[in-house]
Design a protein around this motif. Structure first.
Motif, PDB file in Angstrom:
ATOM      1  N   ALA A  24      37.475 -16.701   1.497  1.00 17.37           N
ATOM      2  CA  ALA A  24      37.325 -16.383   0.079  1.00 17.37           C
ATOM      3  C   ALA A  24      37.907 -15.022  -0.253  1.00 17.37           C
ATOM      4  O   ALA A  24      38.422 -14.800  -1.354  1.00 17.37           O
ATOM      5  CB  ALA A  24      35.848 -16.437  -0.323  1.00 17.37           C
ATOM      6  N   GLY A  25      37.853 -14.101   0.706  1.00 14.96           N
ATOM      7  CA  GLY A  25      38.351 -12.757   0.466  1.00 14.96           C
ATOM      8  C   GLY A  25      39.816 -12.549   0.808  1.00 14.96           C
ATOM      9  O   GLY A  25      40.418 -11.569   0.373  1.00 14.96           O
ATOM     10  N   ALA A  26      40.403 -13.471   1.586  1.00 15.50           N
ATOM     11  CA  ALA A  26      41.771 -13.242   2.060  1.00 15.50           C
ATOM     12  C   ALA A  26      42.771 -14.324   1.687  1.00 15.50           C
ATOM     13  O   ALA A  26      43.983 -14.105   1.797  1.00 15.50           O
ATOM     14  CB  ALA A  26      41.758 -13.079   3.585  1.00 15.50           C
ATOM     15  N   ALA A  27      42.306 -15.495   1.268  1.00 14.69           N
ATOM     16  CA  ALA A  27      43.230 -16.582   0.921  1.00 14.69           C
ATOM     17  C   ALA A  27      44.051 -16.218  -0.305  1.00 14.69           C
ATOM     18  O   ALA A  27      43.606 -15.464  -1.174  1.00 14.69           O
ATOM     19  CB  ALA A  27      42.452 -17.869   0.668  1.00 14.69           C
ATOM     20  N   ARG A  28      45.253 -16.775  -0.414  1.00 10.21           N
ATOM     21  CA  ARG A  28      46.146 -16.466  -1.528  1.00 10.21           C
ATOM     22  C   ARG A  28      46.177 -17.574  -2.575  1.00 10.21           C
ATOM     23  O   ARG A  28      46.632 -17.345  -3.691  1.00 10.21           O
ATOM     24  CB  ARG A  28      47.560 -16.194  -1.002  1.00 10.21           C
ATOM     25  CG  ARG A  28      47.625 -15.035  -0.006  1.00 10.21           C
ATOM     26  CD  ARG A  28      49.044 -14.642   0.304  1.00 10.21           C
ATOM     27  NE  ARG A  28      49.678 -13.999  -0.843  1.00 10.21           N
ATOM     28  CZ  ARG A  28      50.983 -13.692  -0.888  1.00 10.21           C
ATOM     29  NH1 ARG A  28      51.768 -13.986   0.136  1.00 10.21           N
ATOM     30  NH2 ARG A  28      51.483 -13.108  -1.959  1.00 10.21           N
ATOM     31  N   THR A  29      45.735 -18.759  -2.224  1.00 10.10           N
ATOM     32  CA  THR A  29      45.748 -19.846  -3.204  1.00 10.10           C
ATOM     33  C   THR A  29      44.387 -19.935  -3.893  1.00 10.10           C
ATOM     34  O   THR A  29      43.334 -19.746  -3.269  1.00 10.10           O
ATOM     35  CB  THR A  29      46.063 -21.199  -2.552  1.00 10.10           C
ATOM     36  OG1 THR A  29      45.050 -21.507  -1.582  1.00 10.10           O
ATOM     37  CG2 THR A  29      47.416 -21.179  -1.856  1.00 10.10           C
TER      38      THR A  29
END
Length: 217
Positions: free
Chosen positions: A180-185
């Motif tokens: 949730a903190g690092a995904a780009r989509t």
């Protein structure tokens, strides 16, 4: 034929049905969202992430993690008549099979392989080396624990399931929080945030259910 054979046969049929459901859900995901060329920012839910991205790694690993949660839920539904435990297991089956179908569908949509070539958890900045006991990632039950759950009946099955699923959910929530903190989509971020909320809520519920049975988490 052993006494466990009918139950195993029944579970195979149910798991086969779940597999068909996952394929259908993946196809639905493909029809709902179509990929487009990646934008410069990479933040759009329509952008195809890279093969080594957090988005792809999370989708692959969490699909495997969810698969075992669904399996354990089917097992306990055969081992107890307790309506509360059976209802929880049913909810986990439906929620996590649905989420697994979406993640596999997105990987298909992005044109990415559904399994990683290397060890799991690399997208989190570290790797988890499977120990050969069936536990492929943190929180996953071992082959021996799954066998014990299959053999257990009644309250013994309920307590073992609640303990195993609590550990499973804690690790799953940690994975989802990282994604949730690092995904780009947007797709992965939103799904991961929902997983954190849902699994933390069920952890609290399972703690109460264990307390009702005079058992510790």
């Amino acid at each position: 034929m052993t006494a466990l054979a009918p139950a195993r046969s029944s579970r195979r049929l149910v798991l086969a049905g779940a597999a068909v459901l996952l394929v259908a859900l993946g196809l639905v995901a493909l029809m709902v969202v179509r990929p487009s060329a990646a934008t410069p920012s990479g933040g759009s839910s329509l952008s195809a992430p890279a093969d080594d991205s957090v988005d792809a790694g999370f989708a692959r690993d969490m699909a495997i993690h969810h698969q075992q949660a669904v399996e354990m839920s089917f097992i306990v539904r055969e081992g107890t008549d307790d309506e509360d435990v059976r209802r929880l297991a049913y909810d986990i089956i439906n929620t996590q099979a649905n989420q697994r179908g979406m993640m596999l569908g997105w990987l298909e949509m992005w044109g990415l392989p559904k399994s990683a070539a290397g060890p799991p958890m690399k997208w989190m900045g570290h790797t988890f080396t499977p120990t050969g006991d069936g536990s492929l990632m943190p929180g996953m039950a071992t082959d021996a624990e799954l066998a014990a759950l299959t053999a257990a009946k009644g309250e013994k099955a309920e307590i073992l399931f609640l303990r195993l699923m609590t550990v499973h959910h804690r690790a799953g929530a940690d994975m989802a929080q990282a994604a949730a903190g690092a995904a780009r989509t947007d797709a992965i971020r939103n799904l991961a945030e929902g997983m954190v909320r849902g699994q933390q809520s069920e952890i609290g519920l399972m703690a109460d259910m264990l307390k009702d049975r005079g058992a510790k988490p």
